[in-house]
Design a protein around this motif. Structure first.
Motif, mmCIF file in Angstrom:
data_model
loop_
_atom_site.group_PDB
_atom_site.id
_atom_site.type_symbol
_atom_site.label_atom_id
_atom_site.label_comp_id
_atom_site.label_asym_id
_atom_site.label_seq_id
_atom_site.Cartn_x
_atom_site.Cartn_y
_atom_site.Cartn_z
ATOM 1 N N GLY A 144 1.610 9.577 15.219
ATOM 2 C CA GLY A 144 1.848 9.202 16.616
ATOM 3 C C GLY A 144 3.057 8.310 16.816
ATOM 4 N N LEU A 145 4.100 8.532 16.027
ATOM 5 C CA LEU A 145 5.286 7.672 16.089
ATOM 6 C C LEU A 145 6.477 8.336 16.791
ATOM 7 N N GLU A 146 6.211 9.276 17.683
ATOM 8 C CA GLU A 146 7.301 9.994 18.342
ATOM 9 C C GLU A 146 8.314 9.053 18.985
ATOM 10 N N ASP A 147 7.845 7.926 19.524
ATOM 11 C CA ASP A 147 8.725 6.904 20.084
ATOM 12 C C ASP A 147 8.441 5.553 19.439
ATOM 13 N N GLY A 148 7.924 5.593 18.215
ATOM 14 C CA GLY A 148 7.497 4.373 17.538
ATOM 15 C C GLY A 148 8.540 3.783 16.617
ATOM 16 N N VAL A 149 8.191 2.633 16.073
ATOM 17 C CA VAL A 149 9.061 1.885 15.175
ATOM 18 C C VAL A 149 8.302 1.592 13.883
ATOM 19 N N MET A 150 8.981 1.725 12.757
ATOM 20 C CA MET A 150 8.444 1.364 11.445
ATOM 21 C C MET A 150 9.576 0.790 10.609
ATOM 22 N N THR A 151 9.218 -0.019 9.627
ATOM 23 C CA THR A 151 10.244 -0.435 8.675
ATOM 24 C C THR A 151 10.401 0.668 7.638
ATOM 25 N N VAL A 152 11.544 0.654 6.972
ATOM 26 C CA VAL A 152 11.794 1.629 5.919
ATOM 27 C C VAL A 152 10.745 1.473 4.821
ATOM 28 N N ASP A 153 10.420 0.244 4.478
ATOM 29 C CA ASP A 153 9.424 0.024 3.428
ATOM 30 C C ASP A 153 8.031 0.485 3.837
ATOM 31 N N GLU A 154 7.695 0.419 5.119
ATOM 32 C CA GLU A 154 6.399 0.947 5.559
ATOM 33 C C GLU A 154 6.339 2.460 5.365
ATOM 34 N N ILE A 155 7.470 3.131 5.554
ATOM 35 C CA ILE A 155 7.500 4.582 5.364
ATOM 36 C C ILE A 155 7.242 4.917 3.900
ATOM 37 N N ARG A 156 7.819 4.155 2.970
ATOM 38 C CA ARG A 156 7.657 4.475 1.549
ATOM 39 C C ARG A 156 6.455 3.835 0.890
ATOM 40 N N SER A 157 5.912 2.768 1.485
ATOM 41 C CA SER A 157 4.813 2.116 0.771
ATOM 42 C C SER A 157 3.707 1.586 1.683
ATOM 43 N N GLY A 158 3.719 1.969 2.935
ATOM 44 C CA GLY A 158 2.695 1.507 3.861
ATOM 45 C C GLY A 158 1.411 2.304 3.757
ATOM 46 N N ILE A 159 0.402 1.810 4.432
ATOM 47 C CA ILE A 159 -0.908 2.471 4.429
ATOM 48 C C ILE A 159 -0.789 3.901 4.955
ATOM 49 N N GLU A 160 0.023 4.091 5.995
ATOM 50 C CA GLU A 160 0.149 5.416 6.620
ATOM 51 C C GLU A 160 0.708 6.457 5.660
ATOM 52 N N SER A 161 1.556 6.036 4.729
ATOM 53 C CA SER A 161 2.188 7.010 3.833
ATOM 54 C C SER A 161 1.360 7.330 2.592
ATOM 55 N N ARG A 162 0.273 6.589 2.372
ATOM 56 C CA ARG A 162 -0.565 6.871 1.198
ATOM 57 C C ARG A 162 -1.061 8.309 1.251
ATOM 58 N N GLY A 163 -0.988 8.974 0.115
ATOM 59 C CA GLY A 163 -1.436 10.365 0.042
ATOM 60 C C GLY A 163 -0.393 11.364 0.504
#
Length: 122
Positions: free
Chosen positions: A62-81
């Motif tokens: 649900g991030l179509e207009d959202g913000v994330m850090t680069v590190d969240e993309i590679r190591s955040g909860i959302e990217s697990r799996g």
């Protein structure tokens, strides 16, 4: 990767190695890291394929207009799996810059490389 490198180094001439790697580069499966063509980055996925995975990840979360850090993309909860979890930062940044060039996101600098952010617009 080391085994392949050893096999290439031990059984192919310099010209044959360069021809093989040049073919990978032309297919988007590798990138030369130096002008002398002595160092090459082999890609598991082409940069465009990584970019597509990032867009799917953003949509799935649900991030179509959202913000994330680069590190969240590679190591955040959302990217697990996902294939993004733990991916090489250099390759991630290349894929993000590809998407930025296509107008799908904007990369913004934080106070350090650790808090660089991404604003999706998909």
């Amino acid at each position: 990767m080391n085994l392949n490198h050893t096999l290439l180094a031990g059984s192919l001439s310099h010209e044959a190695r360069e021809a093989f790697l040049s073919a990978l580069v032309s297919e988007g499966r590798a990138e030369w890291l130096d002008k002398g063509r002595r160092k090459c980055l082999i890609l598991w996925h082409r940069i465009q394929d990584w970019a597509d995975l990032i867009l799917s990840f953003a949509r799935d979360n649900g991030l179509e207009d959202g913000v994330m850090t680069v590190d969240e993309i590679r190591s955040g909860i959302e990217s697990r799996g996902t294939e993004l979890h733990g991916m090489d930062r250099t390759i991630l940044m290349r894929a993000l810059k590809h998407l930025e060039h296509k107008g799908k996101l904007a990369i913004f600098k934080g106070t350090s490389a650790d808090d660089e952010g991404v604003k999706f617009s998909i």
